[in-house]
Scaffold this motif. Structure first.
Motif, PDB file in Angstrom:
ATOM      1  N   SER A 115      53.976  66.322  47.456  1.00 10.32           N
ATOM      2  CA  SER A 115      52.621  65.826  47.280  1.00 10.32           C
ATOM      3  C   SER A 115      52.667  64.410  46.728  1.00 10.32           C
ATOM      4  CB  SER A 115      51.832  66.731  46.324  1.00 10.32           C
ATOM      5  OG  SER A 115      50.556  66.176  46.030  1.00 10.32           O
ATOM      6  N   GLY A 116      51.613  63.653  47.005  1.00 11.90           N
ATOM      7  CA  GLY A 116      51.481  62.315  46.438  1.00 11.90           C
ATOM      8  C   GLY A 116      50.575  62.291  45.227  1.00 11.90           C
ATOM      9  N   SER A 117      50.227  63.460  44.694  1.00 13.43           N
ATOM     10  CA  SER A 117      49.338  63.581  43.543  1.00 13.43           C
ATOM     11  C   SER A 117      50.071  64.205  42.366  1.00 13.43           C
ATOM     12  CB  SER A 117      48.126  64.451  43.906  1.00 13.43           C
ATOM     13  OG  SER A 117      47.448  64.906  42.754  1.00 13.43           O
ATOM     14  N   ASP A 118      50.083  63.510  41.236  1.00 16.51           N
ATOM     15  CA  ASP A 118      50.713  64.082  40.041  1.00 16.51           C
ATOM     16  C   ASP A 118      49.991  65.338  39.572  1.00 16.51           C
ATOM     17  OD1 ASP A 118      52.953  62.433  39.580  1.00 16.51           O
ATOM     18  OD2 ASP A 118      51.704  60.872  38.706  1.00 16.51           O
ATOM     19  N   ARG A 119      48.683  65.389  39.754  1.00 10.96           N
ATOM     20  CA  ARG A 119      47.935  66.588  39.369  1.00 10.96           C
ATOM     21  C   ARG A 119      48.425  67.796  40.164  1.00 10.96           C
ATOM     22  NH1 ARG A 119      43.677  69.923  40.548  1.00 10.96           N
ATOM     23  NH2 ARG A 119      43.555  69.120  42.681  1.00 10.96           N
ATOM     24  N   VAL A 120      48.592  67.615  41.471  1.00 10.62           N
ATOM     25  CA  VAL A 120      49.054  68.717  42.319  1.00 10.62           C
ATOM     26  C   VAL A 120      50.505  69.069  42.008  1.00 10.62           C
ATOM     27  CG1 VAL A 120      49.553  69.388  44.706  1.00 10.62           C
ATOM     28  CG2 VAL A 120      47.398  68.258  44.134  1.00 10.62           C
ATOM     29  N   LEU A 121      51.351  68.076  41.810  1.00 13.18           N
ATOM     30  CA  LEU A 121      52.748  68.361  41.460  1.00 13.18           C
ATOM     31  C   LEU A 121      52.838  69.202  40.193  1.00 13.18           C
ATOM     32  CD1 LEU A 121      54.431  64.914  42.220  1.00 13.18           C
ATOM     33  CD2 LEU A 121      54.635  67.025  43.553  1.00 13.18           C
ATOM     34  N   GLY A 122      51.956  68.932  39.225  1.00  9.16           N
ATOM     35  CA  GLY A 122      51.932  69.734  38.016  1.00  9.16           C
ATOM     36  C   GLY A 122      51.518  71.171  38.296  1.00  9.16           C
ATOM     37  N   LEU A 123      50.504  71.354  39.133  1.00  7.69           N
ATOM     38  CA  LEU A 123      50.064  72.701  39.483  1.00  7.69           C
ATOM     39  C   LEU A 123      51.136  73.457  40.262  1.00  7.69           C
ATOM     40  CD1 LEU A 123      46.370  71.918  40.513  1.00  7.69           C
ATOM     41  CD2 LEU A 123      47.137  73.105  38.449  1.00  7.69           C
ATOM     42  N   LEU A 124      51.905  72.740  41.070  1.00 10.47           N
ATOM     43  CA  LEU A 124      52.992  73.355  41.840  1.00 10.47           C
ATOM     44  C   LEU A 124      54.226  73.650  40.990  1.00 10.47           C
ATOM     45  CD1 LEU A 124      52.947  71.196  45.115  1.00 10.47           C
ATOM     46  CD2 LEU A 124      51.944  73.457  44.765  1.00 10.47           C
ATOM     47  N   ARG A 125      54.249  73.119  39.769  1.00  9.19           N
ATOM     48  CA  ARG A 125      55.411  73.254  38.863  1.00  9.19           C
ATOM     49  C   ARG A 125      56.664  72.636  39.476  1.00  9.19           C
ATOM     50  NH1 ARG A 125      54.055  79.439  37.443  1.00  9.19           N
ATOM     51  NH2 ARG A 125      55.569  79.785  39.082  1.00  9.19           N
ATOM     52  N   ARG A 126      56.474  71.466  40.095  1.00  9.38           N
ATOM     53  CA  ARG A 126      57.591  70.814  40.760  1.00  9.38           C
ATOM     54  C   ARG A 126      58.614  70.246  39.779  1.00  9.38           C
ATOM     55  NH1 ARG A 126      60.333  70.828  45.058  1.00  9.38           N
ATOM     56  NH2 ARG A 126      60.643  68.584  45.066  1.00  9.38           N
ATOM     57  N   GLY A 127      58.160  69.796  38.611  1.00 10.57           N
ATOM     58  CA  GLY A 127      59.113  69.267  37.634  1.00 10.57           C
ATOM     59  C   GLY A 127      59.482  67.819  37.854  1.00 10.57           C
ATOM     60  N   HIS A 128      58.747  67.099  38.723  1.00  6.71           N
ATOM     61  CA  HIS A 128      58.953  65.654  38.885  1.00  6.71           C
ATOM     62  C   HIS A 128      57.602  65.007  39.136  1.00  6.71           C
ATOM     63  CE1 HIS A 128      58.220  65.454  43.235  1.00  6.71           C
ATOM     64  NE2 HIS A 128      58.919  66.558  43.360  1.00  6.71           N
ATOM     65  N   THR A 129      57.567  63.694  39.154  1.00  8.44           N
ATOM     66  CA  THR A 129      56.325  62.946  39.335  1.00  8.44           C
ATOM     67  C   THR A 129      56.374  62.129  40.621  1.00  8.44           C
ATOM     68  OG1 THR A 129      57.145  61.009  38.154  1.00  8.44           O
ATOM     69  CG2 THR A 129      56.104  62.744  36.828  1.00  8.44           C
ATOM     70  N   VAL A 130      55.228  61.564  40.981  1.00 10.07           N
ATOM     71  CA  VAL A 130      55.180  60.649  42.121  1.00 10.07           C
ATOM     72  C   VAL A 130      56.064  59.437  41.841  1.00 10.07           C
ATOM     73  CG1 VAL A 130      53.686  59.150  43.500  1.00 10.07           C
ATOM     74  CG2 VAL A 130      52.876  61.421  42.810  1.00 10.07           C
ATOM     75  N   ALA A 131      56.085  58.982  40.589  1.00  9.38           N
ATOM     76  CA  ALA A 131      56.941  57.841  40.238  1.00  9.38           C
ATOM     77  C   ALA A 131      58.409  58.136  40.511  1.00  9.38           C
ATOM     78  CB  ALA A 131      56.740  57.465  38.771  1.00  9.38           C
ATOM     79  N   ASP A 132      58.845  59.383  40.311  1.00  7.35           N
ATOM     80  CA  ASP A 132      60.227  59.753  40.628  1.00  7.35           C
ATOM     81  C   ASP A 132      60.499  59.592  42.124  1.00  7.35           C
ATOM     82  OD1 ASP A 132      61.016  60.517  38.005  1.00  7.35           O
ATOM     83  OD2 ASP A 132      60.039  62.460  38.260  1.00  7.35           O
ATOM     84  N   VAL A 133      59.518  59.950  42.935  1.00 12.29           N
ATOM     85  CA  VAL A 133      59.676  59.812  44.385  1.00 12.29           C
ATOM     86  C   VAL A 133      59.758  58.338  44.763  1.00 12.29           C
ATOM     87  CG1 VAL A 133      58.622  60.269  46.636  1.00 12.29           C
ATOM     88  CG2 VAL A 133      58.462  61.993  44.813  1.00 12.29           C
ATOM     89  N   GLU A 134      58.863  57.539  44.207  1.00 13.88           N
ATOM     90  CA  GLU A 134      58.864  56.108  44.529  1.00 13.88           C
ATOM     91  C   GLU A 134      60.148  55.441  44.052  1.00 13.88           C
ATOM     92  OE1 GLU A 134      55.213  55.182  42.574  1.00 13.88           O
ATOM     93  OE2 GLU A 134      54.026  55.356  44.438  1.00 13.88           O
ATOM     94  N   ASN A 135      60.660  55.872  42.914  1.00 15.56           N
ATOM     95  CA  ASN A 135      61.921  55.316  42.430  1.00 15.56           C
ATOM     96  C   ASN A 135      63.068  55.699  43.361  1.00 15.56           C
ATOM     97  OD1 ASN A 135      63.590  54.017  40.274  1.00 15.56           O
ATOM     98  ND2 ASN A 135      64.417  56.087  40.064  1.00 15.56           N
ATOM     99  N   ALA A 136      63.055  56.941  43.845  1.00 12.69           N
ATOM    100  CA  ALA A 136      64.097  57.374  44.781  1.00 12.69           C
ATOM    101  C   ALA A 136      64.034  56.567  46.078  1.00 12.69           C
ATOM    102  CB  ALA A 136      63.947  58.868  45.076  1.00 12.69           C
ATOM    103  N   LEU A 137      62.824  56.247  46.527  1.00 15.41           N
ATOM    104  CA  LEU A 137      62.674  55.413  47.731  1.00 15.41           C
ATOM    105  C   LEU A 137      63.275  54.038  47.508  1.00 15.41           C
ATOM    106  CD1 LEU A 137      58.995  56.278  48.749  1.00 15.41           C
ATOM    107  CD2 LEU A 137      61.085  57.063  49.885  1.00 15.41           C
TER     108      LEU A 137
END
Length: 369
Positions: free
Chosen positions: A252-274
């Motif tokens: 997801s591109g939404s930190d709110r949704v990532l939190g609800l999914l219990r992903r354990g990372h943020t959108v910023a982590d994805v952008e940093n990986a890119l």
């Protein structure tokens, strides 16, 4: 007693592992295209299971069903199968076959029948079982996942504690291939004690031991998590591995949704990986789930924006949310996609920038023959 294995493309790697486990106990699995005497075994996921229900129910032989769907819905599957393996199969399946051969009727731990479910009494110790024998498969280097994403069956089936296969055993089996490819929930968590904090020294020890192979690491089917993508981890892959693509999940591109999914990372982590992939010369291949029930329209548009960003630098793999049994999101249904999302996904697909299925989940999961 003849033991048969129903050929299903999606279960090829499972067949390779269970063939090896059963072989050590004196049972040879014979591949078949339909149920045959004396025993026929199936491994089903939650998408293809309905396609085999009638076949199993009408089979004139003993039927044994395992796989992700059986583990998630043992009582449902036991209504049409004789025996249901409710979790890991390496120990349970040979144990069950011995009981069937001997005519025993006692409950078998880790097996469900119409009479009830007998809980498993063990956890598989990976070094105790070969990853494959006569039939080659990808080498499973780790099992289990600590993150507990709300849509994922992996921690429900294999637990949240990671288990790792030893380096020397991985290298011994990898020597049978030119290319080394692995199965793991997160390749860069190999050797980690908790699966959350990487041990790159152990990852390097593994990669160094595979000097006879062309190594593919951090690409399907050994994806990584975005927060594990660092300068140090990419240096290791650059040094030892052949792949110049790196496959990781954003979802997801939404930190709110990532939190609800219990992903354990943020959108910023994805952008940093890119950014790190670009700096190290890797093409990112990033997974997304669309139609998440917990999304608002603004969350979906944020995901679309991140997909666009990914496709400027690499590729995206997009699929529609599937409510998988046994997960916290099992009873939810996909959200209808915005017209803007549908339009842009179609355009990006035509331009070869994305793959996947955001309309019919069976296109991704169901393979009958």
């Amino acid at each position: 007693m003849q033991v048969n294995w129903r050929e299903i493309t999606a279960a090829r790697n499972t067949f390779a592992a269970l063939y090896a486990a059963c072989e050590t106990e004196g049972f040879v699995l014979r591949q078949v295209s339909g149920p045959e005497d004396d025993v026929t075994c199936y491994s089903l996921n939650s998408i293809n299971a309905p396609h085999f229900e009638d076949e199993i129910a009408s089979a004139h032989c003993v039927t044994v069903v395992g796989g992700p769907h059986a583990a998630a819905c043992p009582a449902e599957v036991a209504a049409y199968a004789d025996y249901v393996v409710t979790g890991e199969g390496e120990h349970t399946l040979p144990r069950l076959l011995r009981a069937i051969e001997a005519g025993e009727t006692r409950p078998i731990p880790g097996v469900a029948t119409q009479d009830g479910i007998c809980p498993p009494d063990h956890t598989v110790f990976l070094p105790a079982y070969p990853p494959f024998s006569q039939f080659k498969g990808y080498i499973e280097i780790s099992r289990g996942c600590p993150f507990g994403c709300a849509y994922c069956q992996t921690p429900c089936i294999f637990g949240r504690r990671m288990r790792h296969r030893p380096v020397d055993e991985i290298a011994r089996y990898a020597a049978r291939f030119r290319d080394a490819r692995f199965v793991t929930p997160n390749a860069l968590a190999y050797g980690s004690d908790d699966g959350i904090h990487p041990r790159l020294d152990r990852v390097e020890c593994l990669l160094r031991a595979l000097d006879k192979n062309q190594i593919y690491f951090g690409t399907f089917p050994s994806e990584v998590r975005p927060e594990f993508v660092t300068d140090e981890s990419l240096d290791l892959i650059s040094t030892y591995c052949a792949n110049r693509r790196l496959h990781f999940g954003a979802q997801s591109g939404s930190d709110r949704v990532l939190g609800l999914l219990r992903r354990g990372h943020t959108v910023a982590d994805v952008e940093n990986a890119l950014d790190l992939c670009r700096d190290h010369g890797f093409t990112p291949v990033v997974d997304f789930i669309v139609g998440l029930p917990c999304e608002e329209d603004e969350d979906e548009l944020a995901t679309l924006a991140l997909i666009r960003e990914v496709t400027r630098r690499g590729r995206a793999h997009v699929h529609l949310f599937i409510p998988l049994p046994g997960t916290p999101m099992a009873n939810l249904r996909p959200k209808a996609l915005l017209s803007e999302m549908q339009r842009d996904l179609g355009r990006l697909a035509l331009n070869g920038k994305i793959s996947g299925s955001w309309g019919d989940p069976e296109r991704r999961f169901y393979r009958n023959r």
